[in-house]
Design an enzyme around this catalytic site. Structure first.
Site, PDB file in Angstrom:
ATOM      1  N   CYS A   1      -2.669   8.223   5.744  1.00 32.95           N
ATOM      2  CA  CYS A   1      -2.718   6.750   5.103  1.00 32.95           C
ATOM      3  C   CYS A   1      -3.407   6.813   3.868  1.00 32.95           C
ATOM      4  O   CYS A   1      -4.551   7.322   3.549  1.00 32.95           O
ATOM      5  CB  CYS A   1      -3.397   5.781   6.138  1.00 32.95           C
ATOM      6  SG  CYS A   1      -3.457   4.125   5.143  1.00 32.95           S
TER       7      CYS A   1
ATOM      8  N   ASN B   1      -0.147  13.711  10.936  1.00 34.42           N
ATOM      9  CA  ASN B   1      -0.036  13.375  12.218  1.00 34.42           C
ATOM     10  C   ASN B   1       0.165  14.601  13.146  1.00 34.42           C
ATOM     11  O   ASN B   1       0.339  15.556  12.371  1.00 34.42           O
ATOM     12  CB  ASN B   1       1.422  12.511  12.433  1.00 34.42           C
ATOM     13  CG  ASN B   1       1.406  11.257  11.925  1.00 34.42           C
ATOM     14  OD1 ASN B   1       1.188  10.850  10.726  1.00 34.42           O
ATOM     15  ND2 ASN B   1       1.228  10.127  12.678  1.00 34.42           N
TER      16      ASN B   1
ATOM     17  N   ARG C   1       8.318   8.433   7.478  1.00 29.61           N
ATOM     18  CA  ARG C   1       7.495   6.933   6.976  1.00 29.61           C
ATOM     19  C   ARG C   1       6.026   7.438   6.727  1.00 29.61           C
ATOM     20  O   ARG C   1       5.490   7.564   5.660  1.00 29.61           O
ATOM     21  CB  ARG C   1       7.585   6.012   7.817  1.00 29.61           C
ATOM     22  CG  ARG C   1       7.126   4.658   7.335  1.00 29.61           C
ATOM     23  CD  ARG C   1       5.531   4.432   7.470  1.00 29.61           C
ATOM     24  NE  ARG C   1       4.701   4.665   8.849  1.00 29.61           N
ATOM     25  CZ  ARG C   1       3.792   4.644   9.201  1.00 29.61           C
ATOM     26  NH1 ARG C   1       2.712   4.659   8.157  1.00 29.61           N
ATOM     27  NH2 ARG C   1       3.346   4.850  10.488  1.00 29.61           N
ATOM     28  N   ASP C   2       5.233   7.845   7.924  1.00 26.97           N
ATOM     29  CA  ASP C   2       3.960   8.026   7.613  1.00 26.97           C
ATOM     30  C   ASP C   2       3.833   9.493   7.007  1.00 26.97           C
ATOM     31  O   ASP C   2       2.693   9.429   6.103  1.00 26.97           O
ATOM     32  CB  ASP C   2       3.465   8.365   9.104  1.00 26.97           C
ATOM     33  CG  ASP C   2       2.027   8.309   9.301  1.00 26.97           C
ATOM     34  OD1 ASP C   2       1.201   8.798   8.297  1.00 26.97           O
ATOM     35  OD2 ASP C   2       1.244   7.634  10.226  1.00 26.97           O
TER      36      ASP C   2
ATOM     37  N   HIS D   1      -3.579  11.184  14.355  1.00 29.68           N
ATOM     38  CA  HIS D   1      -3.589  12.094  13.267  1.00 29.68           C
ATOM     39  C   HIS D   1      -4.307  13.205  13.575  1.00 29.68           C
ATOM     40  O   HIS D   1      -5.482  13.184  14.288  1.00 29.68           O
ATOM     41  CB  HIS D   1      -4.162  11.285  11.974  1.00 29.68           C
ATOM     42  CG  HIS D   1      -3.063  10.522  11.682  1.00 29.68           C
ATOM     43  ND1 HIS D   1      -2.313  10.762  10.492  1.00 29.68           N
ATOM     44  CD2 HIS D   1      -2.764   9.244  11.714  1.00 29.68           C
ATOM     45  CE1 HIS D   1      -1.600   9.668  10.198  1.00 29.68           C
ATOM     46  NE2 HIS D   1      -1.673   8.606  10.863  1.00 29.68           N
TER      47      HIS D   1
ATOM     48  N   HIS E   1      -0.888   7.179  18.602  1.00 25.74           N
ATOM     49  CA  HIS E   1      -0.649   7.764  17.334  1.00 25.74           C
ATOM     50  C   HIS E   1      -1.714   8.409  16.960  1.00 25.74           C
ATOM     51  O   HIS E   1      -2.589   8.007  16.215  1.00 25.74           O
ATOM     52  CB  HIS E   1      -0.214   6.359  16.573  1.00 25.74           C
ATOM     53  CG  HIS E   1       0.232   6.545  15.216  1.00 25.74           C
ATOM     54  ND1 HIS E   1       1.379   6.533  14.466  1.00 25.74           N
ATOM     55  CD2 HIS E   1      -0.757   6.963  14.184  1.00 25.74           C
ATOM     56  CE1 HIS E   1       1.379   6.569  13.370  1.00 25.74           C
ATOM     57  NE2 HIS E   1       0.196   7.008  12.950  1.00 25.74           N
TER      58      HIS E   1
HETATM   59  P1  HMG Z   1      -1.099  -8.251  -1.941  1.00 26.74           P
HETATM   60  O1  HMG Z   1      -1.261  -7.694  -3.244  1.00 26.74           O
HETATM   61  O2  HMG Z   1      -2.239  -8.812  -1.190  1.00 26.74           O
HETATM   62  O3  HMG Z   1       0.385  -8.958  -1.651  1.00 26.74           O
HETATM   63  O4  HMG Z   1      -0.714  -6.923  -1.012  1.00 26.74           O
HETATM   64  P2  HMG Z   1       0.499 -10.633  -1.610  1.00 26.74           P
HETATM   65  O5  HMG Z   1       0.970 -11.240  -0.607  1.00 26.74           O
HETATM   66  O6  HMG Z   1      -0.713 -11.421  -2.431  1.00 26.74           O
HETATM   67  O7  HMG Z   1       1.690 -10.553  -2.968  1.00 26.74           O
HETATM   68  C1  HMG Z   1       1.501 -10.182  -4.369  1.00 26.74           C
HETATM   69  C2  HMG Z   1       3.059  -9.755  -5.081  1.00 26.74           C
HETATM   70  O8  HMG Z   1       3.463  -8.741  -4.303  1.00 26.74           O
HETATM   71  C3  HMG Z   1       3.852 -11.063  -4.859  1.00 26.74           C
HETATM   72  O9  HMG Z   1       4.697 -10.986  -6.212  1.00 26.74           O
HETATM   73  C4  HMG Z   1       4.689 -10.642  -3.828  1.00 26.74           C
HETATM   74  O10 HMG Z   1       6.004 -11.399  -4.019  1.00 26.74           O
HETATM   75  C5  HMG Z   1       4.525  -9.116  -3.865  1.00 26.74           C
HETATM   76  P3  HMG Z   1       4.534 -11.883  -7.477  1.00 26.74           P
HETATM   77  O11 HMG Z   1       4.524 -13.082  -6.630  1.00 26.74           O
HETATM   78  O12 HMG Z   1       3.052 -11.734  -7.746  1.00 26.74           O
HETATM   79  O13 HMG Z   1       5.558 -11.401  -8.117  1.00 26.74           O
HETATM   80  N1  HMG Z   1       5.180  -8.697  -2.424  1.00 26.74           N
HETATM   81  C6  HMG Z   1       5.994  -7.559  -2.034  1.00 26.74           C
HETATM   82  N2  HMG Z   1       6.830  -7.070  -2.621  1.00 26.74           N
HETATM   83  C7  HMG Z   1       7.830  -6.188  -2.137  1.00 26.74           C
HETATM   84  N3  HMG Z   1       7.536  -5.990  -0.862  1.00 26.74           N
HETATM   85  C8  HMG Z   1       6.650  -6.574   0.008  1.00 26.74           C
HETATM   86  C9  HMG Z   1       5.479  -7.449  -0.891  1.00 26.74           C
HETATM   87  N4  HMG Z   1       4.546  -8.298  -0.274  1.00 26.74           N
HETATM   88  C10 HMG Z   1       3.952  -8.761  -1.264  1.00 26.74           C
HETATM   89  N5  HMG Z   1       6.336  -6.305   1.217  1.00 26.74           N
HETATM   90  C11 HMG Z   1       0.349  -6.032   0.976  1.00 26.74           C
HETATM   91  C12 HMG Z   1      -0.580  -7.263   0.355  1.00 26.74           C
HETATM   92  C13 HMG Z   1       0.335  -6.077   2.372  1.00 26.74           C
HETATM   93  C14 HMG Z   1       1.881  -6.297   0.384  1.00 26.74           C
HETATM   94  C15 HMG Z   1      -0.031  -4.576   0.379  1.00 26.74           C
HETATM   95  O14 HMG Z   1      -1.548  -4.385   0.674  1.00 26.74           O
HETATM   96  C16 HMG Z   1       0.680  -3.678   0.966  1.00 26.74           C
HETATM   97  O15 HMG Z   1       1.812  -3.538   0.550  1.00 26.74           O
HETATM   98  N6  HMG Z   1      -0.179  -2.723   1.653  1.00 26.74           N
HETATM   99  C17 HMG Z   1       0.651  -1.625   2.450  1.00 26.74           C
HETATM  100  C18 HMG Z   1      -0.316  -0.291   2.590  1.00 26.74           C
HETATM  101  C19 HMG Z   1       0.190   0.739   3.332  1.00 26.74           C
HETATM  102  O16 HMG Z   1       1.572   0.711   3.411  1.00 26.74           O
HETATM  103  N7  HMG Z   1      -0.394   1.441   3.953  1.00 26.74           N
HETATM  104  C20 HMG Z   1       0.070   2.639   4.713  1.00 26.74           C
HETATM  105  C21 HMG Z   1       0.835   2.203   5.986  1.00 26.74           C
HETATM  106  S1  HMG Z   1      -0.503   1.980   7.225  1.00 26.74           S
HETATM  107  C22 HMG Z   1      -0.600   3.397   8.138  1.00 26.74           C
HETATM  108  O17 HMG Z   1      -0.139   4.414   7.489  1.00 26.74           O
HETATM  109  C23 HMG Z   1      -1.359   3.502   9.289  1.00 26.74           C
HETATM  110  C24 HMG Z   1      -0.177   3.592  10.666  1.00 26.74           C
HETATM  111  O18 HMG Z   1       0.286   5.001  10.455  1.00 26.74           O
HETATM  112  C25 HMG Z   1      -1.056   3.813  11.919  1.00 26.74           C
HETATM  113  C26 HMG Z   1      -2.249   4.759  11.921  1.00 26.74           C
HETATM  114  O19 HMG Z   1      -2.139   5.910  11.597  1.00 26.74           O
HETATM  115  O20 HMG Z   1      -3.447   4.197  12.369  1.00 26.74           O
HETATM  116  C27 HMG Z   1       0.646   2.472  10.621  1.00 26.74           C
HETATM  117 MG    MG Z   2      -0.471   6.945  10.650  1.00 28.24          MG
END
Ligand code: HMG
Ligand code: MG
Length: 302
Positions: free
Chosen positions: A241, A250, A16-17, A210, A208
């Site tokens: 990210c 990581n 995933r990450d 990096h 966690h």
């Molecule tokens: P948004 O655009 O604000 O979403 O995104 P929304 O709620 O306004 O919805 C817009 C449209 O998207 C809607 O469709 C929803 O149905 C659809 P429409 O009605 O317009 O046709 N939608 C989805 N479709 C599929 N799957 C979903 C989904 N959600 C909404 N889950 C959102 C908000 C949170 C969804 C977006 O910003 C997002 O997906 N962000 C994820 C970013 C990400 O994955 N970043 C990396 C992971 S975090 C990380 O790596 C850190 C970590 O490792 C820890 C660390 O290192 O610190 C965990």
């Molecule tokens: Mg991470």
């Protein structure tokens, strides 16, 4: 400082990450092969994908296919990242074992990563946690930018405590503290954990790290001295990210295993098998990975 623990659990987050941060889309079959290989290494926890919006992370748009086609081992928890109810629906339909919700301790990264303020995120995660628990799934909560944020600078440990309290109140069983941009050093980790452990037990926390600046292993030793026994890591040192400028891999699972095993700390994971899988990953991606042990193995082969 506590004595070092005798046993540690590794939570492998590479699929995933790691793969969310690769420029090229990794074929679904290759992702499945990687996870199936990891399932045979002694790991008991693998974060396999994420059910975020595919427009935000196209690299993991095949989350359903991946989760449905891996060979599941009954002793392994196959987890996935879930940002909201829409993601939960998809994750449950695909048969996820554990749900990981995520948010940041800092406003800047929270907004950049999930398009919401911190306060607006809580009700969304609350709904996910309730839904997941009702479906009989456990929930893990990530807090990102626990040391510093690419937008807002240093994070106050009290802010991390505040977010963690909210997540535990929702019903998460564990909080993973992310140094998302890999800036932390042991004195900062010490300050953070000293504050956190006034409120929470070490078993409730995972770390966690990096390794952007090469401080992850030092930070892990400091965390061990605070009694932390759960660490996230990624095979080969993959990771990052896409919504945190400057975030890179990581800590590599094999480098972490080397450290722990040499310290006499048990993990149940086969270092040699992980290293071989990392070498295969390097071939697949066609570039050198940041892992120190892979570099050693490369040197031995040439
Ligand atoms: P948004 O655009 O604000 O979403 O995104 P929304 O709620 O306004 O919805 C817009 C449209 O998207 C809607 O469709 C929803 O149905 C659809 P429409 O009605 O317009 O046709 N939608 C989805 N479709 C599929 N799957 C979903 C989904 N959600 C909404 N889950 C959102 C908000 C949170 C969804 C977006 O910003 C997002 O997906 N962000 C994820 C970013 C990400 O994955 N970043 C990396 C992971 S975090 C990380 O790596 C850190 C970590 O490792 C820890 C660390 O290192 O610190 C965990
Ligand atoms: Mg991470």
């Amino acid at each position: 400082m506590m004595p070092f623990p005798t046993k540690v659990q590794i939570k492998e987050v590479g699929p995933r990450d790691g793969l969310q941060n690769e420029k090229a889309f990794i074929e679904t079959a290759d992702k499945i092969a990687l996870i199936d290989t990891l399932s045979g290494t002694g790991l008991d926890y693998i974060e396999v994908t994420s059910f975020v919006h595919p427009k935000w992370i196209p690299q993991l748009a095949d989350a359903v296919d991946v989760l449905q086609n891996i060979k599941r081992h009954k002793d392994i928890t196959y987890a996935a990242l879930v940002p909201n109810s829409k993601g939960l629906e998809r994750a449950l339909a695909a048969g996820v074992d554990e749900v990981s919700v995520f948010m940041s301790a800092s406003e800047g990264h929270n907004k950049a990563n999930i398009n919401k303020s911190i306060d607006d995120t809580f009700p969304i995660l609350q709904e996910v946690v309730e839904g997941a628990l009702a479906a009989g799934k456990s929930v893990r909560g990530y807090i990102s930018t626990v040391i510093a944020c690419p937008h807002d600078g240093y994070t106050n440990p009290e802010q991390v405590v505040y977010v963690a309290e909210k997540l535990f109140a929702m019903g998460v069983s564990e909080v993973s503290l992310g140094d998302t941009i890999g800036v932390g050093v042991p004195t900062q980790v010490d300050a953070l954990l000293t504050e956190m452990l006034k409120q929470f037990r070490p078993e409730q926390l995972a770390m966690h790290f990096h390794d952007t600046r090469g401080t992850a292993i030092a930070n892990i030793v400091t965390s061990l001295q605070h009694g932390i026994t759960k660490f996230d890591s990624a095979i080969g040192g993959l990771g990052g990210c896409p919504y945190a400028k400057g975030a890179s891999g990581n800590v590599a699972t094999e480098d972490l295993l080397y450290l722990l095993h040499e310290m006499g700390i048990e993990t149940g994971v086969d270092l040699e098998k992980i290293k071989q899988a990392a070498l295969r990953m390097e071939n697949l991606l066609g570039k050198q990975l940041s892992s120190k042990l892979v570099a050693v193995a490369r040197g031995e082969e040439s």
